[in-house]
Design a protein around this motif. Structure first.
Motif, PDB file in Angstrom:
ATOM      1  N   ASP A  67       0.716  -1.218   0.062  1.00 27.11           N
ATOM      2  CA  ASP A  67      -0.043   0.088   0.113  1.00 27.11           C
ATOM      3  C   ASP A  67       0.940   1.265   0.003  1.00 27.11           C
ATOM      4  O   ASP A  67       0.223   2.330   0.231  1.00 27.11           O
ATOM      5  CB  ASP A  67      -1.063  -0.050   1.299  1.00 27.11           C
TER       6      ASP A  67
ATOM      7  N   ASP B 144      -0.742   4.008  -2.432  1.00 23.85           N
ATOM      8  CA  ASP B 144      -2.132   4.031  -2.017  1.00 23.85           C
ATOM      9  C   ASP B 144      -2.374   5.429  -1.254  1.00 23.85           C
ATOM     10  O   ASP B 144      -2.135   5.272   0.085  1.00 23.85           O
ATOM     11  CB  ASP B 144      -2.796   3.038  -1.561  1.00 23.85           C
TER      12      ASP B 144
ATOM     13  N   ILE C 222      -8.216   8.183  -6.516  1.00 25.51           N
ATOM     14  CA  ILE C 222      -8.153   7.331  -7.739  1.00 25.51           C
ATOM     15  C   ILE C 222      -7.526   7.942  -9.162  1.00 25.51           C
ATOM     16  O   ILE C 222      -7.377   7.351 -10.022  1.00 25.51           O
ATOM     17  CB  ILE C 222      -9.851   6.953  -8.228  1.00 25.51           C
TER      18      ILE C 222
ATOM     19  N   MET D 106      -2.143   3.761  -6.743  1.00 24.39           N
ATOM     20  CA  MET D 106      -1.914   2.449  -7.241  1.00 24.39           C
ATOM     21  C   MET D 106      -1.948   1.400  -6.076  1.00 24.39           C
ATOM     22  O   MET D 106      -0.601   0.977  -5.646  1.00 24.39           O
ATOM     23  CB  MET D 106      -0.592   2.254  -8.089  1.00 24.39           C
TER      24      MET D 106
ATOM     25  N   THR E  81      -3.293  -3.232  -8.333  1.00 25.23           N
ATOM     26  CA  THR E  81      -3.301  -2.521  -9.395  1.00 25.23           C
ATOM     27  C   THR E  81      -2.434  -3.256 -10.404  1.00 25.23           C
ATOM     28  O   THR E  81      -1.440  -3.727 -10.166  1.00 25.23           O
ATOM     29  CB  THR E  81      -2.796  -1.347  -9.126  1.00 25.23           C
TER      30      THR E  81
ATOM     31  N   ARG F 158      -3.341   2.511 -15.623  1.00 30.88           N
ATOM     32  CA  ARG F 158      -3.339   1.867 -14.140  1.00 30.88           C
ATOM     33  C   ARG F 158      -4.858   1.230 -14.136  1.00 30.88           C
ATOM     34  O   ARG F 158      -5.805   1.721 -14.755  1.00 30.88           O
ATOM     35  CB  ARG F 158      -3.284   2.702 -13.070  1.00 30.88           C
ATOM     36  N   GLU F 159      -5.093  -0.101 -13.855  1.00 31.47           N
ATOM     37  CA  GLU F 159      -6.308  -0.833 -13.578  1.00 31.47           C
ATOM     38  C   GLU F 159      -6.242  -0.973 -12.312  1.00 31.47           C
ATOM     39  O   GLU F 159      -5.689  -2.214 -11.822  1.00 31.47           O
ATOM     40  CB  GLU F 159      -6.206  -1.995 -14.751  1.00 31.47           C
ATOM     41  N   LEU F 160      -7.184  -0.731 -11.463  1.00 23.22           N
ATOM     42  CA  LEU F 160      -7.394  -0.908 -10.306  1.00 23.22           C
ATOM     43  C   LEU F 160      -8.105  -2.426  -9.922  1.00 23.22           C
ATOM     44  O   LEU F 160      -9.047  -2.758 -10.634  1.00 23.22           O
ATOM     45  CB  LEU F 160      -7.927   0.211  -9.413  1.00 23.22           C
ATOM     46  N   LYS F 161      -7.673  -3.011  -9.008  1.00 25.43           N
ATOM     47  CA  LYS F 161      -8.120  -4.147  -8.798  1.00 25.43           C
ATOM     48  C   LYS F 161      -9.911  -4.211  -8.397  1.00 25.43           C
ATOM     49  O   LYS F 161     -10.366  -3.137  -7.397  1.00 25.43           O
ATOM     50  CB  LYS F 161      -7.607  -4.821  -7.386  1.00 25.43           C
TER      51      LYS F 161
END
Length: 249
Positions: free
Chosen positions: A152, A155, A159, A163, A167, A246-249
């Protein structure tokens, strides 16, 4: 009599949109062997016979002096796929709609990151990595790779730039000859650094000392006691990537 130049075999594959990877699977040989075929000025008879048999074509289709004809190509057993390949035979783009393309990259998941430092230049290691796909609106140049973010430290709950753990960050490699000038971190603030001893590090750049080759890296997490800024020297770095998606979970 046709001449069996490897370049003609390469052109045959190109016209059918068959990558070197797919050709190696069809022929039952390694991808490196296919590349050797491309460079040959006279392929061996056994190799030629294997090509003709596996692709279901005749000598004229592959090694003839005239252009390949559509009616002959249609007799081949493997028709190919709609992907466009780069010069080393790796899938880069597949058109999914007008002006929209699916781009494939190697994904470095958390479980594979320990071996990445010694394997990032090893074709066999890279071939074992899973693929990750993103959608783009144009063909782009450069080497792209995707990394799974762990922990983290990146983080901050925002948003627009965070990341968080899990991510998938897709990033473009910055060539080493560009490291001598300031890294541009305004449009793309997040970075991936492949450190010689610390492995894969996801951070932002807080400061750059171009003269001495020193970067100050920062985490997005506001807990600076746990995630303080720190310095790295460029000679300690193997690769630098700037994160483009970025593709967040």
């Amino acid at each position: 009599m046709p001449d069996y130049k490897g370049e003609k075999f390469k052109n045959f594959l190109s016209k059918k949109s068959i990558s070197a990877i797919k050709a190696s699977e069809i022929l039952g040989v390694s991808r490196q062997t296919v590349y050797q075929y491309f460079k040959s000025s006279a392929l061996e008879r056994e190799t030629v016979n294997n090509i003709l048999a596996r692709f279901g074509v005749n000598e004229e289709d592959v090694f003839g002096d005239s252009d390949l004809k559509d009616k002959r190509l249609s007799n081949a057993r493997y028709i190919g796929d709609p992907s466009i390949y780069d010069e080393v035979g790796e899938t880069k783009f597949t058109e999914i709609s007008p002006g929209r393309y699916r781009m494939g990259t190697e994904l470095v998941p958390v479980y594979a990151q320990a071996g990445y430092l010694t394997g990032f230049a090893d074709k066999e290691y890279l071939e074992e990595l899973p693929k990750h796909y993103i959608t783009v609106d144009r063909y782009v140049r450069g080497k792209y790779r995707s990394f799974e973010i762990s922990g983290d430290s990146m983080d901050n709950g925002d948003i627009r730039e965070a990341m968080p753990n899990g991510t998938i960050a897709t990033a473009r490699e910055v060539k080493k000859d560009h490291w001598i000038s300031k890294l541009h971190n305004h449009q793309w603030p997040n970075w991936i650094f492949v450190h010689k001893t610390e492995g894969i590090i996801a951070k932002q750049i807080a400061n750059q000392d171009v003269k001495n080759g020193v970067l100050v890296l920062r985490s997005l997490n506001p807990d600076k006691d746990k995630y303080p800024d720190f310095e790295v020297h460029l000679d300690e770095i193997e690769q630098i990537y700037n994160v483009v998606k970025r593709e967040l979970k």
